[in-house]
Write an enzyme that holds these catalytic residues in place. Structure first.
Site, PDB file in Angstrom:
ATOM      1  N   ARG A   1       1.848   2.798  -2.548  1.00  0.00           N
ATOM      2  CA  ARG A   1       1.602   3.626  -4.205  1.00  0.00           C
ATOM      3  C   ARG A   1       0.519   3.191  -4.552  1.00  0.00           C
ATOM      4  O   ARG A   1      -0.251   2.191  -3.599  1.00  0.00           O
ATOM      5  CB  ARG A   1       2.818   3.913  -4.640  1.00  0.00           C
ATOM      6  CG  ARG A   1       3.010   2.387  -4.647  1.00  0.00           C
ATOM      7  CD  ARG A   1       4.210   2.711  -6.079  1.00  0.00           C
ATOM      8  NE  ARG A   1       5.015   1.064  -6.307  1.00  0.00           N
ATOM      9  CZ  ARG A   1       5.236   0.933  -7.287  1.00  0.00           C
ATOM     10  NH1 ARG A   1       4.047   1.263  -8.485  1.00  0.00           N
ATOM     11  NH2 ARG A   1       5.643  -0.663  -7.478  1.00  0.00           N
TER      12      ARG A   1
ATOM     13  N   TYR B   1      -0.891 -13.465 -15.431  1.00  0.00           N
ATOM     14  CA  TYR B   1      -1.792 -11.900 -14.734  1.00  0.00           C
ATOM     15  C   TYR B   1      -3.002 -12.823 -14.496  1.00  0.00           C
ATOM     16  O   TYR B   1      -3.611 -12.362 -13.336  1.00  0.00           O
ATOM     17  CB  TYR B   1      -1.457 -10.631 -15.115  1.00  0.00           C
ATOM     18  CG  TYR B   1      -1.881 -10.099 -13.993  1.00  0.00           C
ATOM     19  CD1 TYR B   1      -1.301  -8.922 -13.276  1.00  0.00           C
ATOM     20  CD2 TYR B   1      -2.825  -9.007 -14.525  1.00  0.00           C
ATOM     21  CE1 TYR B   1      -2.023  -8.323 -12.490  1.00  0.00           C
ATOM     22  CE2 TYR B   1      -3.666  -8.374 -14.220  1.00  0.00           C
ATOM     23  CZ  TYR B   1      -3.369  -7.379 -13.380  1.00  0.00           C
ATOM     24  OH  TYR B   1      -3.426  -6.794 -12.472  1.00  0.00           O
TER      25      TYR B   1
ATOM     26  N   ALA C   1       0.928  -1.178   0.606  1.00  0.00           N
ATOM     27  CA  ALA C   1       0.085   0.347   0.093  1.00  0.00           C
ATOM     28  C   ALA C   1       0.660   1.205  -0.248  1.00  0.00           C
ATOM     29  O   ALA C   1       0.304   1.973   0.681  1.00  0.00           O
ATOM     30  CB  ALA C   1      -1.356   0.007   1.249  1.00  0.00           C
TER      31      ALA C   1
ATOM     32  N   SER D   1      -9.300  -8.636 -11.211  1.00  0.00           N
ATOM     33  CA  SER D   1      -9.252  -7.662 -11.974  1.00  0.00           C
ATOM     34  C   SER D   1      -9.962  -8.474 -13.141  1.00  0.00           C
ATOM     35  O   SER D   1     -10.538  -9.294 -13.393  1.00  0.00           O
ATOM     36  CB  SER D   1      -7.937  -7.851 -12.149  1.00  0.00           C
ATOM     37  OG  SER D   1      -7.553  -7.776 -13.738  1.00  0.00           O
TER      38      SER D   1
HETATM   39  P1  NAP Z   1       1.048  -0.619  -8.426  1.00  0.00           P
HETATM   40  O1  NAP Z   1       0.928   1.247  -8.451  1.00  0.00           O
HETATM   41  O2  NAP Z   1       1.990  -1.494  -9.176  1.00  0.00           O
HETATM   42  O3  NAP Z   1       1.391  -0.642  -7.054  1.00  0.00           O
HETATM   43  C1  NAP Z   1       1.792  -2.340  -6.286  1.00  0.00           C
HETATM   44  C2  NAP Z   1       1.818  -1.659  -4.769  1.00  0.00           C
HETATM   45  O4  NAP Z   1       2.731  -3.028  -4.391  1.00  0.00           O
HETATM   46  C3  NAP Z   1       2.836  -0.975  -4.803  1.00  0.00           C
HETATM   47  O5  NAP Z   1       3.377  -0.710  -3.613  1.00  0.00           O
HETATM   48  C4  NAP Z   1       4.165  -2.375  -4.843  1.00  0.00           C
HETATM   49  O6  NAP Z   1       5.816  -2.442  -3.996  1.00  0.00           O
HETATM   50  C5  NAP Z   1       3.662  -3.510  -3.794  1.00  0.00           C
HETATM   51  N1  NAP Z   1       4.143  -5.033  -4.240  1.00  0.00           N
HETATM   52  C6  NAP Z   1       4.368  -5.643  -5.504  1.00  0.00           C
HETATM   53  N2  NAP Z   1       5.164  -6.102  -4.775  1.00  0.00           N
HETATM   54  C7  NAP Z   1       4.997  -6.942  -3.362  1.00  0.00           C
HETATM   55  C8  NAP Z   1       4.636  -8.143  -2.765  1.00  0.00           C
HETATM   56  N3  NAP Z   1       5.094  -8.962  -3.016  1.00  0.00           N
HETATM   57  N4  NAP Z   1       4.907  -7.340  -1.166  1.00  0.00           N
HETATM   58  C9  NAP Z   1       4.414  -6.989  -0.758  1.00  0.00           C
HETATM   59  N5  NAP Z   1       4.383  -5.728  -2.061  1.00  0.00           N
HETATM   60  C10 NAP Z   1       4.409  -5.821  -2.910  1.00  0.00           C
HETATM   61  O7  NAP Z   1      -0.488  -1.615  -8.890  1.00  0.00           O
HETATM   62  P2  NAP Z   1      -1.852  -0.642  -8.686  1.00  0.00           P
HETATM   63  O8  NAP Z   1      -2.119  -0.498  -9.983  1.00  0.00           O
HETATM   64  O9  NAP Z   1      -1.604  -0.148  -7.361  1.00  0.00           O
HETATM   65  O10 NAP Z   1      -2.329  -2.237  -8.539  1.00  0.00           O
HETATM   66  C11 NAP Z   1      -2.500  -2.422  -6.767  1.00  0.00           C
HETATM   67  C12 NAP Z   1      -3.723  -4.216  -6.826  1.00  0.00           C
HETATM   68  O11 NAP Z   1      -4.458  -3.908  -8.249  1.00  0.00           O
HETATM   69  C13 NAP Z   1      -2.874  -5.006  -8.242  1.00  0.00           C
HETATM   70  O12 NAP Z   1      -3.263  -6.759  -7.345  1.00  0.00           O
HETATM   71  C14 NAP Z   1      -2.964  -5.406  -9.292  1.00  0.00           C
HETATM   72  O13 NAP Z   1      -3.061  -6.569  -9.584  1.00  0.00           O
HETATM   73  C15 NAP Z   1      -5.121  -4.726  -9.223  1.00  0.00           C
HETATM   74  N6  NAP Z   1      -5.443  -4.316 -10.335  1.00  0.00           N
HETATM   75  C16 NAP Z   1      -4.781  -3.426 -10.820  1.00  0.00           C
HETATM   76  C17 NAP Z   1      -5.101  -2.817 -12.060  1.00  0.00           C
HETATM   77  C18 NAP Z   1      -4.829  -1.473 -12.634  1.00  0.00           C
HETATM   78  O14 NAP Z   1      -5.373  -0.963 -13.207  1.00  0.00           O
HETATM   79  N7  NAP Z   1      -3.939  -0.643 -11.682  1.00  0.00           N
HETATM   80  C19 NAP Z   1      -6.429  -3.463 -12.542  1.00  0.00           C
HETATM   81  C20 NAP Z   1      -6.651  -4.171 -11.525  1.00  0.00           C
HETATM   82  C21 NAP Z   1      -6.142  -4.654 -10.807  1.00  0.00           C
HETATM   83  P3  NAP Z   1       7.084  -1.653  -4.199  1.00  0.00           P
HETATM   84  O15 NAP Z   1       6.322   0.052  -4.043  1.00  0.00           O
HETATM   85  O16 NAP Z   1       8.280  -1.579  -3.055  1.00  0.00           O
HETATM   86  O17 NAP Z   1       7.071  -2.060  -5.427  1.00  0.00           O
END
Ligand code: NAP
Length: 246
Positions: free
Chosen positions: A15, A155, A13, A142
Site C-alpha cells: 500500500r 524517525y 509495497a 523524508s
Molecule cells: P504506509 O502507507 O504506512 O505503508 C508502509 C508500507 O511498508 C506498508 O505496506 C507496510 O506493510 C510496509 N512495512 C512496514 N514495516 C515493514 C517491515 N518491517 N518490513 C516490510 N514491510 C514493512 O507508508 P507510506 O506513507 O507509503 O510511506 C512509505 C515510505 O515513505 C516510508 O519509508 C515513509 O517513511 C516514507 N515517507 C512517507 C511520507 C508521508 O508523508 N507519507 C513522507 C516522507 C517519507 P503492512 O501493510 O504490512 O503494514
C-alpha cells in the site's frame, strides 16, 4: 516504456507510496518483486493490479528489518526473475513521541525498519548489481531527515541515516555502474499521515506553500525518473518532493 525488461525489488509495497511506485514502474514495462510484512488480501490485490499491466509480479512475505530475511528474499527474487535492476527501499514506520518519553523499543523499531532494512537490502542486492555492472537504488528518506521534527527524533534520525547511507553507497558503487539516490517526500497523503489527528493535518497543510499534501503518485514519478536511464548521470542525490515546504 522506460523500464522494459527491467526487474524492480520494492520493499513494503502492499500500500501507500511503495504500491504507487510498483504501479508506476509496471506501467513502464517493469517486472515487479515486492515485499510486505504479511501477504494478506491487500498485498494480493496490489499484486493483481500490478499484473494488469501485463508484467510479472511476485509478492514476498518478510520483515525488511531482518538481515537474514532480506538476503533470503533477494535469493528468491533472483531465482524467480533472473536479475534485479532496481532496488527501492521503501518500507517504513513511525513511532512518534517526544524524545524524553521515547522508549528504547520505539527507537530501535523505527531505526531497524527504516534504516537497517535499507542496509540489509543494499547489502544483499549489491553483489547482484556488481555482477551485472549496472543498477539503480532508490531509498525513501523524508523532509524531516533534512530538517528534524519535534516528536519524531527516531524517525528523523532514521531518515537522515538514509541520506548518509545513500551518499556513501553512491561513492562506493559509482565506478561499477550502480547509481544510488534518495527521495525526501514532504507531507504525502497515505495511511501513515491519515493516522494523524485532523487538527494536526490542517496545521501541516498551512505550512505547505502549495497548500496541499502530495499524492503517492507524485512521489512515484520521481522514483521512476531516478530508477530509469533518464537519470543516467544522477547519483548520490536527494530529491525533495514537498510542495516547497521546508
Ligand atoms: P504506509 O502507507 O504506512 O505503508 C508502509 C508500507 O511498508 C506498508 O505496506 C507496510 O506493510 C510496509 N512495512 C512496514 N514495516 C515493514 C517491515 N518491517 N518490513 C516490510 N514491510 C514493512 O507508508 P507510506 O506513507 O507509503 O510511506 C512509505 C515510505 O515513505 C516510508 O519509508 C515513509 O517513511 C516514507 N515517507 C512517507 C511520507 C508521508 O508523508 N507519507 C513522507 C516522507 C517519507 P503492512 O501493510 O504490512 O503494514
Amino acid at each position: 516504456m522506460l523500464l522494459e525488461n527491467k526487474v524492480a525489488l520494492i520493499t513494503g509495497a502492499a500500500r501507500g507510496i511503495g504500491k504507487a511506485i510498483a504501479l508506476q514502474f509496471a506501467a513502464e514495462g517493469c517486472d515487479i518483486a515486492f515485499t510486505d510484512l504479511v501477504i494478506d488480501e491487500q498485498a494480493t490485490g496490489t499484486r493483481r493490479e500490478i499484473e494488469a499491466y501485463g508484467v510479472l509480479c511476485n509478492a514476498y512475505q518478510g520483515d525488511a528489518s531482518d538481515f537474514e530475511t532480506a538476503h533470503a528474499t533477494v535469493d528468491k527474487v533472483l531465482a524467480d526473475f533472473g536479475h534485479i535492476d532496481i532496488l527501492v527501499n521503501n518500507a517504513g514506520i513511525t513511532k512518534d513521541t517526544l524524545l524524553m518519553r521515547m522508549t528504547e523499543q520505539q527507537w530501535d523499531a523505527v531505526l531497524n525498519v527504516n534504516l537497517k532494512s535499507a542496509f540489509n537490502f543494499m547489502h544483499a542486492v549489491t553483489p547482484v548489481m556488481l555482477r551485472q555492472r549496472s543498477g539503480s537504488i532508490v531509498s525513501m528518506s523524508s523532509i524531516v531527515g533534512l530538517n528534524g521534527n519535534a516528536g519524531q527524533a527516531n524517525y528523523a534520525a532514521s531518515k537522515a541515516g538514509i541520506i548518509a547511507l545513500t551518499k556513501s553507497a553512491a561513492k562506493e558503487l559509482g565506478g561499477r555502474g550502480i547509481r544510488v539516490n534518495a527521495i525526501a517526500p514532504g507531507f504525502i497523503l497515505t495511511d501513515m499521515t491519515a493516522a494523524l489527528p485532523e487538527a494536526t493535518l490542517q496545521e501541516f497543510v498551512k505550512l505547505i506553500p502549495m497548500r496541499r499534501g502530495g499524492t503517492p503518485e507524485e512521489v512515484a514519478k520521481v522514483a521512476l525518473f531516478l530508477a530509469s536511464d533518464l537519470a543516467s548521470y544522477i547519483s548520490g542525490q536527494v530529491i525533495q518532493v514537498n510542495g516547497a515546504m521546508g
